[in-house]
Every structure is written in structure tokens, then in C-alpha cells.
Design an enzyme around this catalytic site. Structure first.
Site, PDB file in Angstrom:
ATOM      1  N   GLU A   4      -3.729  -3.057  -3.030  1.00 29.56           N
ATOM      2  CA  GLU A   4      -2.943  -1.911  -3.520  1.00 29.56           C
ATOM      3  C   GLU A   4      -3.821  -0.953  -4.324  1.00 29.56           C
ATOM      4  O   GLU A   4      -3.612   0.257  -4.310  1.00 29.56           O
ATOM      5  CB  GLU A   4      -1.739  -2.387  -4.344  1.00 29.56           C
ATOM      6  CG  GLU A   4      -0.746  -3.267  -3.566  1.00 29.56           C
ATOM      7  CD  GLU A   4      -0.251  -2.661  -2.260  1.00 29.56           C
ATOM      8  OE1 GLU A   4      -0.178  -1.409  -2.148  1.00 29.56           O
ATOM      9  OE2 GLU A   4       0.034  -3.446  -1.322  1.00 29.56           O
ATOM     10  N   HIS A  64      -5.351   1.468  -1.938  1.00 27.39           N
ATOM     11  CA  HIS A  64      -4.434   2.574  -1.640  1.00 27.39           C
ATOM     12  C   HIS A  64      -4.432   3.580  -2.789  1.00 27.39           C
ATOM     13  O   HIS A  64      -4.469   4.798  -2.580  1.00 27.39           O
ATOM     14  CB  HIS A  64      -2.998   2.036  -1.479  1.00 27.39           C
ATOM     15  CG  HIS A  64      -2.711   1.375  -0.167  1.00 27.39           C
ATOM     16  ND1 HIS A  64      -2.848   2.020   1.037  1.00 27.39           N
ATOM     17  CD2 HIS A  64      -2.264   0.129   0.132  1.00 27.39           C
ATOM     18  CE1 HIS A  64      -2.490   1.190   2.023  1.00 27.39           C
ATOM     19  NE2 HIS A  64      -2.143   0.036   1.501  1.00 27.39           N
TER      20      HIS A  64
END
Ligand code: ZN
Length: 501
Positions: free
Chosen positions: A265, A268
């Protein structure tokens, strides 16, 4: 022209404000909201989505885009203003085909279905979700039909997530990849499995959290413009370029579970944090496609975070954090454990080699559902059948079968999965391109330094946001189209060495 461009930017900023207020409601829904908030939250999110859609599809925006066309055509293709007008027009033409009432219905349905899924998955109760999922399929088909002229009904939905890709082009790339992956999986799984018991000892949550956050800080994730919270199904979300958040979840008896999800994550989020601040509150201020987004999460999670060099540097720190659990475990054992290849049931926990087979199953099932060759009521069994055929295993229940991924219960059926495997392929392409210019990157990673890699990614990928499409970025960076070879070479190199193939 200057005044018209300014008016366009002001209108787009208001749309962006509504969308990001909605993103905050969605973040809260999956992190801190008490269950009693669910009914109103669904309605509130539908209202904001409708208002954003109405504002964005206002004919005044169409008029401004028409008026600005001569200005756009006078600019070079890669000018920021030209890109803003171009990308806004693409989104405007797409959105004006979808009625506001449909958007509201879809969003309300999805919010309610998501809430049911959070209860139905632990209860292993697919039957309870079946009517909702049938409606999701119906709405997904209706949405595709607002874009007539497609070759395959999934094409418009794929295009939303991965602009420029179609069912046929994705199928072709996946078929090539599958042809090379299946023998690799067979060769590896014919050998005795790696011993990953060292990851299954007891790892207190607080220390896991602190270690993961220390790593992503070193990567370059900026906590002044982000934070991490707990949820069921980890995700990254953004409220502005100054507030890009990630979420995770923990298992005390599985060290890799939260750690690699946090690295993922953060990948991202670093993409979003790296976007040119001048694009704030415009359609350019976001990652350009699901595939390019996923290429960044997979770069930081796998290419960096599961590499030998990375752990040569960080394993002693991990051992210091967990002396009782890892003090007696050699680096090599740990490295093999975090790169264990096995035929497993859960996509998000799958290793790099089998992962794409999980994605291909879902992609194929989505196409079949949309085509009408598969009914929702048969989906749980067909899921089990495909896992048996492709991976040689069957889940004991639907919880770890068709209920495992949030996507169909928190979004559309169609366009949801191809980005994962496209992302893996693109991660290999971009990393190879970075190494060509900076062959010192692996050596730096082995010293716990990431600034050259992060800098190259910011300069060549992140800063552009949605200014260039995925295909344009790939062309600019590699000088050619999407191809699987660098990714396969990466897998063969790493796992060939690990398994002496
Ligand atoms: Zn991801």
C-alpha cells in the site's frame, strides 16, 4: 482563453472536493465507523457521488472544453494545460453517457453490498449475498451498455480502470504469461516446499506496526502527508496530494501478513505522493491506470521488499525487533520463507509466481458472468472448480473461495482484476528501465538506500499523474509497447536461483 481555463479549473476543483469528501466517508466506513452508521453512510455517499457527477457533467463544462479546443491544439501534446483539457474531455465524454440517477443507484447498492459482505464473509454465507451480487452484475452490464459499440461487454469496464486495454488485448497478454508461468510453477512445486515456520511464531502487533512503518519511511512514504490505520481489506486512499493514506491488518502468528501489505500500500501511496503538486484538485492528480498503480505497489512490495539485498540490510534490524522469534533463524531461511512458492487459496497472500494464476481465474470469471455464460448462483462452485483445475486445490468453504476478495462486493463485476497482473508485468518493465540508467540500484537497496530508485520513479512515472496514459508511459520509458519478457526474466532470475532451476 486564460479566463475559460481558469473557470474550468475552478469547476473541476469543486468536483474534486466532493469526490474526496466522499473518499473520506468511504475511508471512515472501513476503518472507524460503528455498524449503526451503515444505512446513513450509504445514503450520504450516494448523495455526494450524485452531486459530483452532476457538477462534472454540467453542460457548461462541455462548452468550456469546446471553447478551449483551439488553445489545446496550439499547445504541444505534453503541455500540462493540453493534458488537463485532454484528460478532462475523455472523462467528461465518458461520464456524460452515464445518467446521474444510475450513478446514485449504483453507489448506494455498492455501499449496502459492501456492508453485507463484511458480515457474510466471516459467516461463510454466499447465499445471503447472492441477490445483491445478481443486482451488481445487472448494473455492471447496464453500465457497459451506456457505451455501445464495444467488441466485448467487459471492454468499457476494463477501459475505466486500464484505459486503452480491452478484453481481447488482456486475454492475449495473459495467455502468453500463462504459457510461461505454468511450467515455472510446476518446476518449483515439484521440489520440497520452503520451511516458513519462522514466520508463524508469535509477533506482537505493536512491534509489527512499528517495524513496517519504519521501513516505508525509509522507502520515502511521507507521514506528514499520510497515515496508516487498520481495516479488513487493506487499501490506499487519497483526500488530496497532501493526504494520502494507507490501511493494513495484522495476524500475530503471521509476520508477512501485515508487513508486505504495508509495503504494497505504501507503493501505491508513494505514487500518489509523487504527483506534481501543480495538478492538485484536477483530473491529472491521480495514478494513470490500475495497472500502472499496481506496478508501483508490486515494485516496493516484491522487487524491493522481497529481494535478497533488501533483507541483507534489514534482517538484522528485524532480528533485533524480534530476538526471541528470529534470533536463531538464519537470513537464508527467512529469505526462502518470505519467497515460498506454493499452490494456495488466497490471492492477497499468494507468492509472486502463482499470484497471476489467481488473477487470471477472476478475470475469466468476470468475463463469463458479463457474457451470460456463467450465472451468479453457479459462481461458488465454478470458483472451486477453477481452483482445482488451475492450482490443484479446493477451498474448504466460500469464505476462502468466492467471498475472499472485496472487489465484486464493493464495486463492479468487470474491470476489477486485470490491473493486478498488468501491474506485475509493468513493474518488470519499469524496473528494467530504471536499472538500465542506474545499475547501482540493487547495490543501494542492499545498503538500505532507496533514493535513486524512488527518484527515478518520481521523475519518470509519479510526477505525471494521469497526464500520460499507461501505454504512453510505457512507450516513453521503454521505447516500446507492453511486453512480458522483463517480468518473466525477473521471475526466472530470482526463482531460478532460489530453486536451482
Ligand atoms: Zn494494490
Amino acid at each position: 482563453m486564460e479566463a475559460k481555463l481558469q473557470e474550468l479549473k475552478t469547476r473541476l476543483m469543486e468536483v474534486d472536493d466532493l469526490e474526496h469528501a466522499n473518499a473520506l466517508l468511504a475511508w471512515d466506513q472501513t476503518t472507524y465507523m460503528p455498524p449503526g452508521g451503515a444505512p446513513a453512510r450509504g445514503r450520504q455517499m450516494a448523495t455526494l457521488a450524485r452531486l459530483a457527477h452532476e457538477k462534472f457533467t454540467d453542460p457548461a463544462i462541455g462548452k468550456l472544453l469546446d471553447d478551449l479546443r483551439p488553445y489545446e491544439e496550439s499547445l504541444p501534446y505534453d503541455s500540462d494545460d493540453a493534458a488537463l483539457i485532454r484528460v478532462t474531455r475523455r472523462e467528461y465524454e465518458r461520464n456524460t453517457r452515464i445518467p446521474s440517477a444510475f450513478v446514485a443507484e449504483l453507489n448506494e447498492h455498492i455501499a449496502a453490498t459492501y456492508q453485507s459482505w463484511t458480515e457474510a464473509r466471516p459467516a461463510n454465507d454466499f447465499a445471503r449475498l447472492r441477490p445483491a451480487l445478481e443486482k451488481t452484475l445487472d448494473l455492471s452490464r447496464k453500465l457497459a451498455d451506456f457505451f455501445p459499440g464495444y467488441e466485448h461487454i467487459a471492454d468499457p469496464l476494463i477501459d475505466f480502470a486500464d484505459y486503452g486495454m480491452k478484453a481481447a488485448s488482456v486475454r492475449a497478454v495473459f495467455a502468453q504469461l500463462r504459457e510461461q508461468l505454468v511450467p515455472l510453477v510446476q518446476a518449483i512445486t515439484a521440489q520440497p516446499p520452503a520451511d516458513d515456520s519462522c514466520l508463524r511464531r508469535s509477533y506482537p502487533e505493536d512491534q509489527q506496526l512499528a517495524f513496517g512503518e519504519a521501513i516505508i519511511k525509509r522507502f520515502g512514504y511521507d507521514f506528514n502527508r499520510g497515515r496508516q490505520d487498520k481495516t479488513h481489506h487493506p487499501f490506499m486512499t487519497k483526500f488530496s496530494l497532501g493526504d494520502v493514506r494507507i490501511t493494513t491488518r495484522f495476524k500475530e502468528d503471521d509476520l508477512g501478513y501485515a508487513l508486505f501489505s504495508t509495503l504494497h500500500e505504501a507503493g501505491h501511496a508513494m505514487y500518489e505522493q509523487g504527483i506534481n503538486m501543480a495538478y492538485e484538485a484536477s483530473p491529472l492528480a491521480g495514478g494513470t491506470s490500475a495497472g500502472v498503480h499496481e506496478s508501483q505497489s508490486r515494485t516496493w512490495e516484491n522487487i524491493v521488499g522481497r529481494s535478497r539485498g533488501f533483507w541483507q540490510h534489514f534482517y538484522p534490524e528485524l532480528q533485533k525487533t524480534f530476538p526471541d522469534q528470529l534470533g536463531d533463524v538464519p537470513l537464508e531461511t527467512f529469505y526462502r520463507a518470505i519467497n515460498k512458492v506454493e499452490r494456495s487459496l488466497i490471492r492477497t497472500e499468494a507468492d509472486e509466481v502463482t499470484y497471476n494464476l489467481h488473477v487470471m481465474i477472476r478475470f475469466d470469471l468476470e468475463l463469463q458472468l458479463l457474457e451470460g455464460s456463467l450465472e451468479i448462483r453457479d459462481l461458488p462452485q465454478v470458483w472451486h472448480d477453477r481452483y482445482q483445475a488451475d492450482l490443484g486445490i479446493t477451498a474448504p468453504d466460500d469464505r476462502d473461495g468466492v467471498l475472499q476478495d472485496v472487489h465484486w462486493y464493493g464495486g463492479l463485476i468487470g474491470g476489477a482484476f486485470q490491473g493486478y497482473t498488468l501491474g506485475n508485468i509493468i513493474s518488470g518493465l519499469f524496473y528494467e528501465a530504471a536499472l538500465k540508467v542506474h545499475p547501482e540500484i540493487p547495490g543501494e537497496i542492499a545498503q538500505g538506500r532507496f533514493d535513486t530508485l524512488h527518484g527515478w520513479l518520481k521523475t519518470n512515472i509519479y510526477q505525471y499523474g494521469s497526464k500520460f496514459t499507461a501505454n504512453e508511459l510505457i512507450e516513453r520509458v521503454t521505447g516500446g509497447p507492453l511486453r512480458i519478457e522483463p517480468y518473466m526474466a525477473y521471475l526466472r532470475g530470482k526463482y531460478g536461483e532460489l530453486y536451482a532451476l
